[in-house]
Design an enzyme around this catalytic site. Structure first.
Site, PDB file in Angstrom:
ATOM      1  N   ASP A  94      29.123  51.098  73.625  1.00  0.00           N
ATOM      2  CA  ASP A  94      28.951  50.173  74.742  1.00  0.00           C
ATOM      3  C   ASP A  94      30.231  50.194  75.572  1.00  0.00           C
ATOM      4  O   ASP A  94      31.203  50.863  75.230  1.00  0.00           O
ATOM      5  CB  ASP A  94      28.643  48.768  74.213  1.00  0.00           C
ATOM      6  CG  ASP A  94      29.795  48.220  73.386  1.00  0.00           C
ATOM      7  OD1 ASP A  94      30.702  48.999  73.032  1.00  0.00           O
ATOM      8  OD2 ASP A  94      29.796  47.021  73.092  1.00  0.00           O
ATOM      9  N   ASP A 269      19.040  49.119  70.025  1.00  0.00           N
ATOM     10  CA  ASP A 269      20.111  48.880  69.062  1.00  0.00           C
ATOM     11  C   ASP A 269      20.201  47.392  68.806  1.00  0.00           C
ATOM     12  O   ASP A 269      19.851  46.587  69.679  1.00  0.00           O
ATOM     13  CB  ASP A 269      21.466  49.336  69.606  1.00  0.00           C
ATOM     14  CG  ASP A 269      22.029  48.313  70.582  1.00  0.00           C
ATOM     15  OD1 ASP A 269      21.522  48.254  71.721  1.00  0.00           O
ATOM     16  OD2 ASP A 269      22.922  47.536  70.196  1.00  0.00           O
ATOM     17  N   CYS A 307       7.954  51.336  50.321  1.00  0.00           N
ATOM     18  CA  CYS A 307       9.088  51.739  51.161  1.00  0.00           C
ATOM     19  C   CYS A 307       9.675  53.034  50.608  1.00  0.00           C
ATOM     20  O   CYS A 307       9.738  53.233  49.399  1.00  0.00           O
ATOM     21  CB  CYS A 307      10.139  50.632  51.178  1.00  0.00           C
ATOM     22  SG  CYS A 307      11.698  51.126  51.961  1.00  0.00           S
ATOM     23  N   CYS A 309      12.829  54.085  51.091  1.00  0.00           N
ATOM     24  CA  CYS A 309      14.295  54.097  51.045  1.00  0.00           C
ATOM     25  C   CYS A 309      14.778  54.363  49.621  1.00  0.00           C
ATOM     26  O   CYS A 309      14.013  54.219  48.668  1.00  0.00           O
ATOM     27  CB  CYS A 309      14.854  52.790  51.605  1.00  0.00           C
ATOM     28  SG  CYS A 309      15.090  51.476  50.395  1.00  0.00           S
ATOM     29  N   CYS A 312      13.948  51.546  47.094  1.00  0.00           N
ATOM     30  CA  CYS A 312      12.564  51.161  46.784  1.00  0.00           C
ATOM     31  C   CYS A 312      11.674  52.286  46.289  1.00  0.00           C
ATOM     32  O   CYS A 312      10.683  52.036  45.613  1.00  0.00           O
ATOM     33  CB  CYS A 312      11.906  50.583  48.036  1.00  0.00           C
ATOM     34  SG  CYS A 312      12.753  49.160  48.718  1.00  0.00           S
ATOM     35  N   HIS A 345      18.223  49.433  52.823  1.00  0.00           N
ATOM     36  CA  HIS A 345      16.786  49.211  52.970  1.00  0.00           C
ATOM     37  C   HIS A 345      16.429  48.847  54.419  1.00  0.00           C
ATOM     38  O   HIS A 345      15.494  49.403  54.997  1.00  0.00           O
ATOM     39  CB  HIS A 345      16.307  48.117  52.017  1.00  0.00           C
ATOM     40  CG  HIS A 345      14.920  47.641  52.317  1.00  0.00           C
ATOM     41  ND1 HIS A 345      13.798  48.292  51.859  1.00  0.00           N
ATOM     42  CD2 HIS A 345      14.479  46.607  53.091  1.00  0.00           C
ATOM     43  CE1 HIS A 345      12.716  47.683  52.326  1.00  0.00           C
ATOM     44  NE2 HIS A 345      13.097  46.661  53.060  1.00  0.00           N
TER      45      HIS A 345
HETATM   46 ZN   LIG Z   1      13.393  49.932  50.761  1.00  0.00          ZN
END
Ligand SMILES: [Zn+2]
Ligand SMILES: [Zn+2]
Lengths: 402, 474
Positions: A94, A269, A307, A309, A312, A345
């Site tokens: 920015d 963002d 999920c 990630c 998970c 996550h």
């Molecule tokens: Zn996750």
């Protein structure tokens, strides 16, 4: 632009959603995209390697913070922010102006620039468009933002709003003139004009005439009503050229992302996903879960079922950690590791949401994706937020009718 | 290295002394400790010390990818707090299901990589002294919700439920730097003795062959605890119920070797909290095989990167040594470099030359200096990765010196002597701000931890900064 190419891959025939490939000096980026905010050249405890593994190829650094620490001299000596943080993918910065106005309440704005007192020693300082460009040139970001005159959109002062909009255009000219590395760094303009759609349109025309490689819609993400937010985004995207990336600044709630994509925006963002992680909150497709709640103390399921990630993903899979809600609960606000896991996550969630939207656009099923998204988030259609229903109806999706 | 599968059937621990000390019982030795489904541990070696089941600042993926650490010390008091509103709840860890990836409850609750050997003890290392003291049937423990009583029965039941690889029976310890008077010391020995008798009678009828008991050796003189130690040797060694010793004071090892030779083949785990590598080396020469090392965590929190190697560099004045030295006078090198110092602000060097850790191969001093200065949590993460790597390399160096042929006996002692001369006796203090004290563990330790850090810089309107500031709320 020598430092940017933009390739439109697919468009949703119903809405204004687009899937594209933005190629920057540090590699290609698939749009639409959510960009996590590594404020001080670090994403809240994640190693650059962990961030890379989420699929992130473009993240933010904040010019204001890097200007303070490590400071321009160090950035020059080290060779820029990529080298500083060991991140070989893209960085967007920015201008530094917004942070001054929001963090330092006593900052005031003149034609010259933003005046404020140094947080180090209280001495008076001035951030000009030239200084902002110089800092961002030292940072070496792939996308730089112009210094703009930011005013809360809800300000009732029309004359001040117009002044801010016109000054932002003048400051863009100064930024373009001061930008030292147009061959390796891209400067994006920022459309201002508050909630006044005509002023926004006027600003669009002025900014487009300067032909920057990308365009941002600024001044939102504040206290404005969501209806107004959507109207501004829609009014701007209507005027923007097809073959340039469109960045809506400071947007991060999943619903805002999905609706903004439908309205034709490509980049977003927000610090919210990473900040809320540090407060023990997990973002899921069914809404936000506060892992500090007692109900998760003995919940041995993953943070979010399904999920992908590293926390998970099913434990049998390669690279899966086997993190349970119980473990996150156990350490939330007690060990930094819990915050790191939720950050991992949440960032994954946001990036994956945009990956799914992109895939849906490419496979010509974006409206169904949007409906599925809201269906997961709310118990029934009656509880859908009106602003989202209205905004989506405006681009051809009726959330209520099947 | 691969996970040991030979023991998979029996589940028994194996400890093999590969090279015993020539001088007899109480001296450095080389060995290998192996548990089913864990990476074998070549000794001498160390284990990391966890806080609430986590190696501080390290997510389990970083532990698997970037640490060679083969063991982790855990404290039951980190898992059994009773929140006021839910005082009756069963500690969740007791109910964790195991998985194919995490075959003990301890592993599955903490998501610690399966290859890592676990040690469970009642108290953290170091433990906060309790004002209440222990009773004949319980120890006082300190949880995130305050001090509470842990009966020896409850502890034993927790051990059976959680199935750590190594369990330390309860010991009547004061956790105070003050040496107990002889009356108190005698009672410590008597209580620990009784508790250990109960422990083995309870554990023998259980179906937990996987749990190896390392009996505590108290930090009181041998003459005070000889009855207890004799019982270990006479009653529990022949039955194979006793697998090792947990040593709270390494100076007892010569007495132990002299009076109880039968115990010599057992692996010895030091819980004596050696404050520096000099103390570690001394304990190795007394015969310690394995260490739990809390100082790694405090060193990382202090913004320090360990900078020693074993054996020490042969020429003490090489550029690489003076590089990390704060002075160029050719004196002893520091044990760690302070990354908070401005000298590192633009340094593109790795934390220490030749270190192959992730922090050193992917990042440089300037970044870590910046992260510490900005109080970004990643600074402490990277320091942990590096500091664990230095400790792993240190112990590998120790082992390789010990492994050199019999003809070169004395090489190790010589290297220890040179190490003493090559490095300063203590760690630098570390001028940087520590992470915000995480919760409760420090509260009663002098109370100074909170004030160590200056308040965050203020907004112009005087309110403390609450924006993106890199901290989690305590
Ligand atoms: Zn996750
Ligand atoms: Zn290293």
């Amino acid at each position: 632009s020598p430092a940017l190419t933009f390739e439109l891959v697919a468009r949703c025939p119903v809405t204004r959603a687009r899937a594209s490939i933005l190629t920057l000096p540090h590699g290609a980026v698939n749009l639409p995209i959510f960009m996590p905010v590594a404020t001080q050249a670090s994403l809240k405890g994640l190693t650059p390697e962990q961030l890379e593994a989420t699929g992130c190829r473009l993240c933010l650094n904040n010019t204001y913070h890097l200007g303070l620490k490590p400071g321009q001299e160090v950035l020059d000596a080290v060779g820029g922010a990529h080298k500083l943080q060991g991140w070989n993918h893209n960085i967007l910065t920015d201008s530094g102006g917004f942070q001054m106005v929001s963090l330092l309440k006593l900052a005031n704005i003149t034609e010259e620039g933003v005046r404020f007192l140094s947080p180090h020693d209280g001495s008076p300082m001035l951030l000009t468009p030239e200084h902002s460009m110089s800092l961002q040139n030292s940072i070496g970001s792939d996308i730089m933002m112009q210094l703009d005159d930011v005013l809360v959109t809800t300000s009732p002062d029309k004359a001040r709003m117009r002044e801010a909009m016109e000054r932002s255009v003048r400051w863009l000219d100064r930024c373009i003139a001061a930008h030292k590395n147009p061959d390796t760094q891209n400067l994006f303009c920022i459309i201002q004009g508050g909630l006044d759609l005509d002023m926004r349109r006027e600003c669009c025309r002025e900014m487009l005439a300067r032909n920057t490689p990308g365009i941002a819609i600024g001044g939102l993400s504040g206290g404005e009503a969501k209806d107004d937010f959507c109207k501004v985004v829609a009014a701007c995207t209507e005027l923007l050229p097809d073959l340039k990336p469109r960045y809506v600044m400071g947007i991060g709630y999943p619903e805002d992302l999905v609706v903004s994509v439908a309205l034709g925006a490509d980049m977003f963002d927000c610090v919210w996903p990473t900040r809320t992680a540090r407060f023990g909150n997990a973002i899921t497709k069914h809404g936000m879960l506060n892992m500090k709640r007692e109900m998760y103390a003995a919940d041995f399921g993953p943070i979010e079922e399904g999920c992908g990630c590293p926390c998970c993903r099913p434990t049998e899979e390669e690279g899966a950690m086997g993190i349970t809600r119980a473990f996150v609960h156990h350490n939330a606000a007690k060990e930094t590791v819990a915050a790191h896991l939720l950050t991992l996550h949440n960032v994954w969630y946001q990036l994956d949401l945009m990956r799914q939207a992109r895939q849906a656009i490419i496979e010509d099923r974006f409206p169904a994706f949007v409906k599925g998204f809201f269906g997961n988030l709310y118990p029934d259609r009656n509880s859908y937020p009106t602003w989202a229903v209205d905004a989506l109806r405006g681009v051809g999706i009726d959330l209520i009718q099947t | 290295m691969t996970v040991d599968n030979q023991n998979l059937e029996s589940g028994a621990m194996r400890f093999e002394v590969i090279k015993a000390a020539l001088k007899g019982g109480a001296a450095a030795r080389l060995g290998r400790l192996a548990f089913a489904r864990r990476l074998p541990i070549d000794t001498p070696n160390y284990m990391g010390v966890t806080s609430r089941g986590a190696l501080p600042h390290l997510t389990p993926d970083n532990v698997s990818k970037h640490l060679e650490t083969t063991g982790a010390y855990m404290a039951l008091e980190d898992f059994i707090e009773r929140p006021q509103q839910y005082a009756k709840r069963t500690p969740p860890i007791y109910e964790t299901p195991t998985t194919t990836k995490h075959n003990t409850r301890l592993h599955s609750f903490t998501a610690l990589p399966q290859s890592v050997t676990t040690v469970l003890s009642a108290r953290r290392l170091p433990a906060v002294a309790s004002p209440m003291g222990n009773t004949n049937a319980s120890v006082s423990v300190f949880t995130s919700t305050g001090f509470q009583v842990l009966t020896t029965k409850e502890y034993l039941s927790a051990v059976k439920t959680l199935t750590p690889d190594i369990a330390i029976p309860p010991a009547d310890l004061t956790h105070s730097p003050i040496t107990p008077n002889s009356k108190r010391a005698l009672r410590m020995a008597e209580r620990t003795d009784e508790w250990v008798v109960d422990w083995f009678s309870e554990l023998s009828d259980s179906n937990n062959p996987r749990i190896s008991t390392f009996a505590p050796v108290l930090p009181v003189s041998y003459s005070i605890q000889w009855e207890y130690i004799s019982r270990l040797a006479e009653d529990y060694l022949p039955t194979s119920q006793l697998s090792g010793l947990a040593i709270y004071d390494a100076d007892l090892l010569p007495d132990l070797a002299e009076h109880c030779a039968a115990l010599v083949p057992l692996p010895r785990l030091s819980l004596a909290d050696p404050p520096t590598p000099h103390h570690i080396l001394r304990q190795i020469t007394l015969g310690i095989d394995l260490f739990a090392l809390p100082f790694i965590n405090t060193i990382s929190d202090a913004g320090l990167a360990l900078s020693f190697t074993f054996p020490p560099p042969t020429t003490t004045n090489t550029s690489s040594v003076s590089e990390s030295s704060s002075s160029c006078t050719g004196g002893p090198s520091p044990l760690a470099i302070d990354l908070s110092l401005p000298a590192h602000a633009t340094s593109l060097l790795p934390l220490t030359p030749n270190c192959t850790c992730y922090a050193c191969t992917s990042h440089h001093r300037a970044y870590i200096h910046h992260l510490l200065s900005a109080r970004e949590m990643l600074g402490w993460t990277l320091l942990q990765i590096h500091n664990h790597a230095i400790m792993s390399a240190f112990f590998a160096g120790v082992r390789s010196m010990l492994a050199q042929g019999v003809a070169q006996e004395g090489n190790f002692d010589e290297a220890v002597r040179r190490f003493t001369l090559a490095y300063e006796p203590e760690f630098p203090e570390g001028v940087g701000q520590r992470p915000r004290a995480r919760g409760y563990q420090y509260k009663s330790v002098g109370g100074g931890e909170g004030r160590r850090n200056k308040p965050a810089w203020s907004k112009l309107d005087g309110k403390a900064q609450d924006e993106e500031d890199g901290r989690i709320e305590a």
